[in-house]
Design a protein around this motif. Structure first.
Motif, PDB file in Angstrom:
ATOM      1  N   ASP A 143       2.267  -3.333 -16.362  1.00 36.09           N
ATOM      2  CA  ASP A 143       3.002  -3.074 -17.604  1.00 36.09           C
ATOM      3  C   ASP A 143       3.090  -4.407 -18.340  1.00 36.09           C
ATOM      4  N   GLU A 144       2.334  -4.506 -19.405  1.00 40.10           N
ATOM      5  CA  GLU A 144       2.211  -5.808 -20.096  1.00 40.10           C
ATOM      6  C   GLU A 144       3.573  -6.302 -20.592  1.00 40.10           C
ATOM      7  N   LYS A 145       4.382  -5.370 -21.025  1.00 46.80           N
ATOM      8  CA  LYS A 145       5.660  -5.768 -21.605  1.00 46.80           C
ATOM      9  C   LYS A 145       6.598  -6.349 -20.542  1.00 46.80           C
ATOM     10  N   LEU A 146       6.662  -5.664 -19.429  1.00 50.21           N
ATOM     11  CA  LEU A 146       7.579  -6.114 -18.365  1.00 50.21           C
ATOM     12  C   LEU A 146       6.906  -7.112 -17.424  1.00 50.21           C
ATOM     13  N   GLY A 147       5.608  -7.116 -17.425  1.00 49.94           N
ATOM     14  CA  GLY A 147       4.877  -8.007 -16.517  1.00 49.94           C
ATOM     15  C   GLY A 147       4.827  -7.495 -15.085  1.00 49.94           C
ATOM     16  N   ILE A 148       5.208  -6.265 -14.860  1.00 46.54           N
ATOM     17  CA  ILE A 148       5.275  -5.770 -13.480  1.00 46.54           C
ATOM     18  C   ILE A 148       4.137  -4.801 -13.174  1.00 46.54           C
ATOM     19  N   ALA A 149       3.876  -4.633 -11.877  1.00 47.16           N
ATOM     20  CA  ALA A 149       2.848  -3.676 -11.454  1.00 47.16           C
ATOM     21  C   ALA A 149       3.492  -2.313 -11.230  1.00 47.16           C
ATOM     22  N   TYR A 150       2.766  -1.266 -11.577  1.00 42.18           N
ATOM     23  CA  TYR A 150       3.255   0.085 -11.299  1.00 42.18           C
ATOM     24  C   TYR A 150       2.093   0.958 -10.872  1.00 42.18           C
ATOM     25  N   VAL A 151       2.413   2.056 -10.216  1.00 46.02           N
ATOM     26  CA  VAL A 151       1.355   2.923  -9.694  1.00 46.02           C
ATOM     27  C   VAL A 151       1.230   4.177 -10.547  1.00 46.02           C
ATOM     28  N   ASN A 152      -0.003   4.512 -10.844  1.00 42.85           N
ATOM     29  CA  ASN A 152      -0.282   5.796 -11.456  1.00 42.85           C
ATOM     30  C   ASN A 152      -0.759   6.712 -10.320  1.00 42.85           C
ATOM     31  N   GLN A 153       0.146   7.542  -9.838  1.00 44.94           N
ATOM     32  CA  GLN A 153      -0.140   8.313  -8.614  1.00 44.94           C
ATOM     33  C   GLN A 153      -1.364   9.210  -8.732  1.00 44.94           C
ATOM     34  N   GLU A 154      -1.636   9.711  -9.934  1.00 47.56           N
ATOM     35  CA  GLU A 154      -2.798  10.588 -10.155  1.00 47.56           C
ATOM     36  C   GLU A 154      -4.097   9.908  -9.703  1.00 47.56           C
ATOM     37  N   GLU A 155      -4.169   8.628  -9.993  1.00 49.31           N
ATOM     38  CA  GLU A 155      -5.422   7.902  -9.759  1.00 49.31           C
ATOM     39  C   GLU A 155      -5.477   7.236  -8.384  1.00 49.31           C
ATOM     40  N   CYS A 156      -4.338   7.143  -7.727  1.00 52.95           N
ATOM     41  CA  CYS A 156      -4.281   6.429  -6.446  1.00 52.95           C
ATOM     42  C   CYS A 156      -5.153   7.145  -5.413  1.00 52.95           C
TER      43      CYS A 156
ATOM     44  N   ALA B  50      -1.248  -5.735   1.161  1.00 52.73           N
ATOM     45  CA  ALA B  50      -1.157  -6.980   0.383  1.00 52.73           C
ATOM     46  C   ALA B  50       0.277  -7.387   0.085  1.00 52.73           C
ATOM     47  N   CYS B  51       1.199  -6.472   0.201  1.00 52.41           N
ATOM     48  CA  CYS B  51       2.603  -6.804  -0.114  1.00 52.41           C
ATOM     49  C   CYS B  51       3.101  -7.836   0.886  1.00 52.41           C
ATOM     50  N   PRO B  52       3.594  -8.988   0.389  1.00 45.60           N
ATOM     51  CA  PRO B  52       3.977 -10.063   1.306  1.00 45.60           C
ATOM     52  C   PRO B  52       5.338  -9.846   1.980  1.00 45.60           C
ATOM     53  N   PHE B  53       6.030  -8.773   1.657  1.00 45.47           N
ATOM     54  CA  PHE B  53       7.398  -8.611   2.171  1.00 45.47           C
ATOM     55  C   PHE B  53       7.483  -7.640   3.342  1.00 45.47           C
TER      56      PHE B  53
ATOM     57  N   ILE C 215       5.947  -1.432  -0.949  1.00 42.99           N
ATOM     58  CA  ILE C 215       5.143  -0.304  -1.403  1.00 42.99           C
ATOM     59  C   ILE C 215       5.021   0.634  -0.212  1.00 42.99           C
ATOM     60  N   ARG C 216       5.243   1.904  -0.453  1.00 42.08           N
ATOM     61  CA  ARG C 216       5.146   2.869   0.639  1.00 42.08           C
ATOM     62  C   ARG C 216       4.223   3.993   0.216  1.00 42.08           C
ATOM     63  N   MET C 217       3.885   4.851   1.165  1.00 43.68           N
ATOM     64  CA  MET C 217       2.990   5.952   0.823  1.00 43.68           C
ATOM     65  C   MET C 217       3.794   7.237   0.677  1.00 43.68           C
ATOM     66  N   ASN C 218       3.542   7.925  -0.394  1.00 42.08           N
ATOM     67  CA  ASN C 218       4.121   9.254  -0.602  1.00 42.08           C
ATOM     68  C   ASN C 218       3.264  10.246   0.172  1.00 42.08           C
ATOM     69  N   LEU C 219       3.822  10.751   1.272  1.00 46.06           N
ATOM     70  CA  LEU C 219       3.050  11.651   2.137  1.00 46.06           C
ATOM     71  C   LEU C 219       3.324  13.111   1.786  1.00 46.06           C
ATOM     72  N   ASP C 220       4.036  13.284   0.704  1.00 39.71           N
ATOM     73  CA  ASP C 220       4.416  14.636   0.304  1.00 39.71           C
ATOM     74  C   ASP C 220       3.331  15.287  -0.567  1.00 39.71           C
ATOM     75  N   LYS C 221       2.264  14.547  -0.827  1.00 37.83           N
ATOM     76  CA  LYS C 221       1.160  15.067  -1.655  1.00 37.83           C
ATOM     77  C   LYS C 221       0.012  15.454  -0.728  1.00 37.83           C
ATOM     78  N   PRO C 222      -0.931  16.280  -1.230  1.00 34.75           N
ATOM     79  CA  PRO C 222      -2.085  16.626  -0.401  1.00 34.75           C
ATOM     80  C   PRO C 222      -2.812  15.375   0.112  1.00 34.75           C
ATOM     81  N   ARG C 223      -2.867  14.340  -0.746  1.00 29.65           N
ATOM     82  CA  ARG C 223      -3.399  13.053  -0.275  1.00 29.65           C
ATOM     83  C   ARG C 223      -2.335  11.993  -0.469  1.00 29.65           C
ATOM     84  N   PRO C 224      -2.213  11.049   0.479  1.00 29.35           N
ATOM     85  CA  PRO C 224      -1.160  10.038   0.336  1.00 29.35           C
ATOM     86  C   PRO C 224      -1.318   9.235  -0.958  1.00 29.35           C
ATOM     87  N   LYS C 225      -0.209   8.914  -1.560  1.00 32.53           N
ATOM     88  CA  LYS C 225      -0.208   8.142  -2.804  1.00 32.53           C
ATOM     89  C   LYS C 225       0.770   6.978  -2.664  1.00 32.53           C
ATOM     90  N   ALA C 226       0.382   5.829  -3.200  1.00 28.36           N
ATOM     91  CA  ALA C 226       1.290   4.676  -3.125  1.00 28.36           C
ATOM     92  C   ALA C 226       2.466   4.878  -4.078  1.00 28.36           C
TER      93      ALA C 226
END
Ligand code: SF4
Ligand code: SF4
Lengths: 680, 176
Positions: B92-105, B114-117, B122-133
């Motif tokens: 998000d250019e305005k906020l400078g933060i990363a976000y996920v577009n689940q459709e494309e994941c 890659a998350c250093p923490f 970042i977790r996986m949404n397992l509630d979809k037919p395919r996991p999404k970040a």
């Protein structure tokens, strides 16, 4: 698959005898019974008969969430246990509420509730993960304190699990043993911890990765902001000079007191529990944090009883506020333009009782030990130690050797007695583990229960001595609560009379999920002759209906009811499930639940008018805080009015066939008729 | 109070605006879990700790709870790791933060790695037919801003760029 809103969809029937699990569809009971206690009532009615005793494998411990649990609707995190209670005298079917995160986690794991039956051969715990139920050995957990058990379970199954556990008291069948979950939330009053112990069940641990779908999310979010106008304010840890808990428990503590507020259950928008930080522990050298609501405060100082302000019980449109706000200090300032404000906020001082002086460390140790052993703080704080205090002053223990001189002011004595009873050590440990009501009967009630304590004095009529027995027992083995004598005695007759009526038709203390509340108009109308005014039983029935609503939908005693927003739970239900519900439908469900509960008491435990009138009346012959007592004929006149208002038979106290049929439970009437338990 | 504010100021050199938990002296987390509940609700239309972008690490016995949400690293390693960057993991250019577009994941979990923490933000949404970040997106499309902050009843969480709140009843006076 079609989405079910609000509910998880099934209840797990867990049989410990043969380690089997069966899924029971929630639709077996819903929508006739909405959830929570109402569903549990129906299950118990269908499955447990009169021959069963509390510690028999045939007793069932039923645990239920409600349709609002885990939906993000405030107070939906409240849940309820029911079963045959070893604590009530005689043993009767009863309930016990619990907050925390366990109920929501159970729903995320796919279950709305649990029916725990049978008895495991060895110490066992149940692990539920996303719909899979395992029976695991509790060998290493058995004997552990409550907190250690919870921590061990988190070590084994990961930090995200939620557990309900028992401590050594439950294992040793102490009749007032609690079931405890996180944040010091416990279901304590019914002694269900001992039922778990009798089943060799140390804990149930749950991990749920699933979801609950509320039907109307914008409405859920709206409720989060409208239910009791959440304060949305900072909650700093306060450094106080001492305990500052209302007017009656106030004393300076060397080194001060660190205090903040916390919420009790999943998704709440209020924070009514008091948390004391860095306090002395009963079981370790490390300091601890502890949570208290009302009664635990008196463990620290019981010089005076708890005072009363009419506005706690009676409200006007201008001056009404949820009880949770009283405890969090977020009550709106009184609206003095209310013509009744002066009377509403007229503080009625509590009696002086002189049980023990302010001692922060001793009080904290006492309460931490209750948490760690898993015992009911009520029984200990307003039952056991006041009994020692009063009995000693009246000389009833002379010649008895408890192994240590009686001294309720001493931390050592508190530790000694609690250890003795939890582990049933020696003759007296074994007796006290039976709970006050049974213990004084074993010892001889006339001397050890009914001896009069001469140290209770009125502060309404200064200096007036008010007789009270050393065992502050009311009906069903409970200790007086908002009944004009015993604990929280300051309430006046317009309050203690209905509280006593509520207790009469129940099977345990009701002033936990059904504190008597009404309007100031009620007060004005009944104050001159509360025994002969139909408004009294009508207000009681209203509270009882609200009790079933709260424990079924579920909402919380400290947030509900709002007399000026009676459809709050209807809106909660619709937001959760998508089904509209009118106030009439909601109340009809609640009365159906109440009749089912009544039918269980009648069929299984011989409940009738004679039994319940005689259970409650003796306590009312002791003076209230201005010296009033109840007259036998007046009391019976009021009972007549109550049964009439209910449409129950006045002679037996039994509901009529018409009542059961009106509320759609003809089959219950048929069974009662076959048992000869319908009025002729 | 100034000290606390300064600390958050420092953090912001490395991280974009993110969700912070104030020290208990400012406001103690009440453990109500409303933040988790509303986060999952506004993003996925359900209540589930597994779908919540904010995680409450509960102190079952201590009753001191810690919240974990994405720190919104300025160098966004999650974005760099994403094989479908700008489609799945986006900035998000305005906020400078990363976000996920689940459709494309595609559910490859490289962003999680890659998350250093710890715990991973970042977790996986397992509630979809395919996991999404899934990760905290600061509720970038919500007019009221972060839902967790809006519904936290004790205001113990906030945006790192906002000043540390002062108790509206003046109770924090003298605490610092
Ligand atoms: S800011 Fe929004 S996305 Fe991030 S944790 Fe809070 S509610 Fe969730
Ligand atoms: S909403 Fe606030 S008080 Fe409640 S759990 Fe989250 S951070 Fe803690």
């Amino acid at each position: 698959m079609e989405t079910i809103y609000g509910y998880a969809g099934k209840i797990a029937r867990i049989n410990l005898t043969d380690s089997t699990v069966t899924d029971v569809p929630i639709t077996n009971y819903v929508p006739k019974y909405v959830g929570g206690r109402s569903v549990a009532n129906r299950i118990f009615w269908e499955e447990v008969g009169p021959e069963v005793k509390a510690f028999d494998p045939e007793n069932k411990l039923i645990y239920m969430t409600g349709p609002t649990t885990a939906t993000g609707i405030p107070s939906g995190g409240r849940t309820v246990f029911t079963g045959l209670s070893p604590k009530t005298l005689p043993e009767q079917y009863t309930w016990s509420g619990m907050g925390g995160w366990f109920g929501s986690e159970l729903k995320f794991a796919g279950y709305d509730g649990l029916i725990i039956e049978g008895k495991a051969k060895e110490p066992t715990y149940i692990y539920i993960e996303d719909g899979k139920v395992q029976f695991l050995s509790a060998e290493k957990l058995w004997g552990q304190y409550v907190h250690e058990t919870q921590e061990m379970l988190e070590e084994i199954h990961g930090k995200d699990v939620k557990s309900i556990v028992i401590g050594p008291a439950g294992e040793n069948l102490v009749r007032f043993a609690s079931i405890t979950t996180a944040n010091d939330n416990a279901a304590a009053k019914a002694g269900f911890g001992a039922v778990m112990g009798s089943k060799n069940l140390k804990a149930v641990t749950v991990r749920g990765r699933g979801k609950i779908v509320p039907a109307d999310i914008p409405k859920v979010l709206e409720l989060r902001k409208t239910m009791n106008n959440p304060p949305m304010r900072l909650n700093p840890i306060l450094n106080l000079e001492g305990v500052e808990a209302g007017a009656n428990v106030n004393f300076k503590v060397p080194g001060g007191v660190k205090q903040a507020q916390v919420a009790c259950c999943y998704g709440c928008n209020q924070h009514c529990d008091r948390m004391f930080l860095d306090v002395k522990s009963g079981t370790s050298r490390k300091k601890k944090n502890r949570v208290e609501k009302c009664v635990g405060i008196f463990a620290m100082d019981f010089t005076e009883n708890c005072g009363w302000m009419p506005n706690q019980t009676f409200q006007t449109e201008q001056n009404h506020s949820a009880p949770c706000k009283t405890l969090s200090g977020d009550m709106e300032p009184p609206d003095m333009t209310d013509p009744y404000a002066k009377d509403l906020f007229n503080w009625r001082p509590a009696d002086t009782v002189n049980f023990w002086k302010g001692n922060y460390d001793k009080g904290n140790v006492m309460m931490d030990l209750c948490n760690q052993y898993g015992i009911d703080k009520w029984e200990v704080t307003v039952g056991l130690f006041p009994w020692f205090s009063m009995g000693q002053k009246e000389g009833v223990f002379e010649g008895m050797d408890f192994g240590m001189p009686i001294d309720v002011e001493s931390e050592e004595f508190v530790r000694y007695i609690l250890d003795m009873l939890v582990y049933r050590k020696g003759k007296y440990g074994d007796i006290l583990a039976e709970g006050m009501a049974r213990a004084v009967r074993i010892l001889g009630k006339e001397k050890y229960g009914d001896t009069i304590y001469h140290g209770r004095y009125s502060n309404v009529i200064p200096g007036k001595q008010l007789d009270i027995p050393i065992c502050m027992e009311t009906a069903w083995g409970e200790i007086f609560h908002w009944q004009g004598r015993g604990y929280q005695a300051a309430i006046d007759i317009t309050g203690w009379l209905p509280c006593s009526l509520q207790l009469m038709v129940s099977s345990r203390d009701t002033q936990t999920v059904a504190h008597f509340h009404s309007t100031w108009d009620y007060y004005l109308a009944v104050k001159d002759d509360p025994y002969h005014n139909r408004l009294v039983p009508q207000a009681v029935i209203e509270c009882e209906t609200r009790e079933d609503i709260k424990d079924s939908f579920t909402s919380c005693e400290w947030q509900a009811p709002d007399h000026y927003w009676p459809t709050m739970e209807c809106e909660m239900f619709e937001a959760a499930t998508g089904y509209p519900m009118t106030l009439e439908e909601m109340e009809e469900m609640a009365i159906r639940s109440r009749l089912t509960f009544r039918a269980i008491l009648i069929r299984n435990y011989g409940r009738d008018r004679e039994m319940e009138v005689n259970a409650v009346y003796p306590g009312l012959t002791y003076p209230d805080s201005v010296g009033l007592t109840a007259d036998w004929d007046d009391w019976n006149d009021l009972v007549d009015l109550y049964y009439e208002e209910r449409g129950w038979d006045k002679k037996t106290g039994w509901p009529t066939r018409e009542q059961y049929e009106k509320y759609g439970i003809k089959e219950i009437a048929d069974e009662l008729e076959a048992a000869g338990k319908l009025p002729g | 109070m100034e000290k606390i504010q300064e600390e958050y100021g420092k953090i912001s050199e490395k991280y974009c605006n993110h969700i912070v938990q104030y020290p208990p002296e400012v406001s103690l987390c009440a453990g109500c879990t409303s933040c988790e509940a509303v986060c999952a609700m506004v993003h996925d239309g359900a209540v589930s700790p597994s779908l919540s972008r904010i995680q409450l690490e509960r102190g079952t016995v201590s009753m001191i709870h810690t919240i974990h949400a994405c720190m919104q690293c300025r160098d966004h390693p999650c974005y760099s790791a994403c094989p479908k960057k700008d489609k799945a993991m986006c900035i998000d250019e305005k906020l400078g933060i990363a976000y996920v577009n689940q459709e494309e994941c595609v559910g490859c979990r490289l962003c999680v790695k890659a998350c250093p923490f710890e715990p991973k933000r970042i977790r996986m949404n397992l509630d979809k037919p395919r996991p999404k970040a899934i990760k905290c997106d600061m509720c970038r499309t919500r007019p009221n801003g972060p839902a967790c902050v809006e519904y936290c009843q004790v205001r113990c969480i906030g945006k790192s760029e906002d000043p540390v709140p002062v108790d509206d009843r003046g109770r924090t006076q003298g605490l610092f």
